[in-house]
Design a protein around this motif. Structure first.
Motif, short mmCIF file in Angstrom:
data_model
loop_
_atom_site.label_atom_id
_atom_site.label_comp_id
_atom_site.label_asym_id
_atom_site.label_seq_id
_atom_site.Cartn_x
_atom_site.Cartn_y
_atom_site.Cartn_z
N ALA A 219 38.78 31.56 26.52
CA ALA A 219 38.68 32.70 27.44
C ALA A 219 39.00 32.28 28.86
N CYS A 220 38.48 31.12 29.27
CA CYS A 220 38.77 30.60 30.60
C CYS A 220 40.27 30.32 30.75
N TYR A 221 40.86 29.72 29.73
CA TYR A 221 42.28 29.40 29.78
C TYR A 221 43.12 30.67 29.95
N TYR A 222 42.87 31.69 29.16
CA TYR A 222 43.67 32.91 29.26
C TYR A 222 43.39 33.66 30.56
N ALA A 223 42.15 33.60 31.04
CA ALA A 223 41.84 34.23 32.33
C ALA A 223 42.65 33.59 33.45
N TYR A 224 42.67 32.27 33.47
CA TYR A 224 43.33 31.56 34.56
C TYR A 224 44.85 31.50 34.43
N THR A 225 45.37 31.71 33.25
CA THR A 225 46.84 31.67 33.08
C THR A 225 47.46 33.06 33.02
N GLN A 226 46.68 34.08 32.64
CA GLN A 226 47.26 35.41 32.47
C GLN A 226 46.47 36.53 33.16
N GLY A 227 45.39 36.20 33.86
CA GLY A 227 44.51 37.24 34.37
C GLY A 227 44.70 37.63 35.82
N ALA A 228 45.62 37.03 36.53
CA ALA A 228 45.73 37.27 37.97
C ALA A 228 46.03 38.72 38.32
N ALA A 229 46.93 39.35 37.57
CA ALA A 229 47.30 40.74 37.87
C ALA A 229 46.13 41.68 37.65
N TRP A 230 45.38 41.45 36.56
CA TRP A 230 44.18 42.25 36.30
C TRP A 230 43.19 42.10 37.45
N LEU A 231 42.97 40.87 37.90
CA LEU A 231 42.02 40.62 38.98
C LEU A 231 42.45 41.33 40.26
N ASP A 232 43.72 41.26 40.60
CA ASP A 232 44.19 41.89 41.84
C ASP A 232 43.93 43.40 41.82
N GLN A 233 44.16 44.02 40.68
CA GLN A 233 43.89 45.46 40.58
C GLN A 233 42.40 45.74 40.60
N CYS A 234 41.63 44.87 39.97
CA CYS A 234 40.16 45.03 39.97
C CYS A 234 39.61 45.02 41.39
N LEU A 235 40.11 44.12 42.21
CA LEU A 235 39.64 44.02 43.59
C LEU A 235 39.96 45.29 44.38
N GLN A 236 41.08 45.91 44.09
CA GLN A 236 41.42 47.16 44.77
C GLN A 236 40.41 48.26 44.42
N VAL A 237 40.01 48.30 43.15
CA VAL A 237 39.02 49.30 42.73
C VAL A 237 37.68 49.05 43.41
N ILE A 238 37.26 47.80 43.46
CA ILE A 238 35.98 47.47 44.11
C ILE A 238 36.02 47.82 45.59
N GLN A 239 37.12 47.50 46.25
CA GLN A 239 37.27 47.84 47.66
C GLN A 239 37.18 49.36 47.87
N HIS A 240 37.82 50.11 46.98
CA HIS A 240 37.76 51.58 47.07
C HIS A 240 36.33 52.08 46.88
N ASN A 241 35.63 51.53 45.90
CA ASN A 241 34.24 51.93 45.66
C ASN A 241 33.36 51.61 46.87
N TYR A 242 33.59 50.45 47.45
CA TYR A 242 32.83 50.07 48.65
C TYR A 242 33.05 51.08 49.77
N GLN A 243 34.29 51.46 49.98
CA GLN A 243 34.58 52.39 51.08
C GLN A 243 33.93 53.74 50.84
N LEU A 244 33.90 54.18 49.57
CA LEU A 244 33.23 55.44 49.25
C LEU A 244 31.75 55.38 49.64
N VAL A 245 31.09 54.28 49.26
CA VAL A 245 29.67 54.15 49.56
C VAL A 245 29.44 54.04 51.07
N ALA A 246 30.22 53.22 51.74
CA ALA A 246 30.05 53.02 53.19
C ALA A 246 30.24 54.34 53.94
N ASP A 247 31.27 55.08 53.60
CA ASP A 247 31.52 56.37 54.27
C ASP A 247 30.42 57.37 53.98
#
Length: 397
Positions: free
Chosen positions: A282-310
């Motif tokens: 799991a660690c191997y596949y995360a670190y070799t193939q998971g970067a694009a998923w992570l980048d999109q995940c961070l965008q969702v978290i940032q959006h959720n944060y802004q909703l709560v802050a506002d």
């Protein structure tokens, strides 16, 4: 490829989920309409690259005894180099079945019973346990609440380090629960103080991949070669990709003497393998193939944060929302509502049906705070905010 961050696998009662079991244990029921905002455990579906990789491993492997492979070490090293600008060597990596266990190993390896270990508080609660359960002395360096972020009390930190009984600083970077990214200058100052007073820095960097857009994390060992040789760095894919169930962590120790000290204590308890085959995969596949998923995940978290802050700014300005610089754990000071922290918990859980991590578990100074897990579909966040607005209408003018 666009990933799905809006659908979940539903409630996880009865599955062994620690997050959902805590809800059931606390409320003595299984409410289907609860909004789970607690525990650093995502409500997103696992990255398909990891799922498919693990499936392939199950279908094509004899599940005997396994050790990390050269490909595994390369994946970890490439991730550290590409995401964090740190060039490591395979022999620096020590695998453990989790970072919390590694706290206990480090405390026993680098300190003696009765010696002091510094924590910048409030902080991740298992760090307290690692000190107290191993008969070491907890030495608190309380962080300064600057309203929307924490700052370091340098005079107090240096004074604590100068105590000859203090031998270790257990550092949380990025900080949990404050979501603070320590700057390079701050970390250089920390190292200078610790080095001058013979205090070893052990750094929990489990959230170091979860950096919000527009921010940058500096790994502690990258500030200087001297720091690299005088620290222990704890990393894992478990928070980044929600893989805690695989219990696979990479403790990176460049200094051979420190590494041997750590291994000596680690193998006292379990001389055999400390991780399992599927965790390595799991660690191997995360670190070799998971970067694009992570980048999109961070965008969702940032959006959720802004909703709560506002929302809080518009509806509950009494609640101070900390800046979310890293992690998906939003730190919020609710004391401006002038309600006892136990009453806050009651209202949230029983009236609003919102289940946060209560601030008090991170230290007495955090009573009246809540930690909100934002790694969830946005519609969960929107629902939670509306429930909160309705529940608190009768408590807030």
């Amino acid at each position: 490829m666009k990933y799905d961050f809006e659908h979940t696998n539903g409630t996880r009662y009865g599955t062994g989920s620690g997050k959902w079991q805590a809800i059931e244990d606390t409320l003595h029921s299984r409410p289907q309409d609860i909004v789970p905002l607690s525990v650093a455990d995502m409500e997103f579906k696992t990255a398909p690259e990891i799922v498919n990789g693990v499936k392939d491993a199950l279908e094509n492997t004899v599940l005997g005894y396994y050790q990390p492979t050269p490909a595994y070490y390369k994946a970890v090293g490439d991730w550290m180099k590409n995401r964090h600008h740190w060039q490591i060597k395979p022999e620096w990596i020590v695998n453990t079945d989790g970072i919390v266990r590694a706290f206990h190993v480090a405390v026993r390896a680098y300190t003696k019973p009765g010696e002091g270990v510094i924590l910048m508080t409030p902080v991740y609660y298992p760090m307290y346990h690692a000190i107290q359960y191993n008969q070491r002395q907890l030495v608190e360096n309380p962080l300064i609440d600057a309203g929307d972020h924490y700052e370091i009390d340098w005079a107090d930190f240096e004074q604590k380090c100068q105590d000859p009984n203090v031998t270790m600083f257990l550092m949380c970077s990025p900080h949990n629960p404050g979501s603070r990214l320590w700057t390079k200058a701050e970390q250089e100052k920390i190292f200078a103080i610790c080095q001058a007073n013979h205090v070893l820095v052990v750094v929990d960097e489990i959230h170091n991949d979860l950096v919000m857009p527009g921010h940058q994390h500096v790994m502690f060992p990258t500030i200087s070669k001297a720091a690299e040789q005088n620290c222990v760095v704890m990393t894992a894919p478990s928070k980044t990709f929600n893989l805690a169930g695989f219990q696979t962590s990479n403790i990176i120790i460049p200094n051979e003497n420190l590494r041997q000290q750590f291994l000596a204590i680690l193998y006292q308890g379990t001389p055999g393998p400390n991780c399992n085959y599927l965790g390595y995969k799991a660690c191997y596949y995360a670190y070799t193939q998971g970067a694009a998923w992570l980048d999109q995940c961070l965008q969702v978290i940032q959006h959720n944060y802004q909703l709560v802050a506002d929302f809080m700014q518009q509806n509950f300005p009494q609640i101070k929302v900390f800046k979310l610089e890293a992690s998906y754990l939003l730190w919020m000071n609710w004391n401006g509502l002038n309600l006892d922290y136990k009453e806050l918990q009651r209202i949230n859980q029983q009236e609003a049906k919102l289940f946060f991590d209560e601030g008090a578990m991170f230290g007495k100074a955090a009573q009246g705070f809540e930690r909100w897990n934002l790694a969830e579909p946005t519609h969960y966040v929107e629902e939670a905010l509306q429930r909160m607005k309705q529940a608190y209408a009768k408590y807030v003018d």
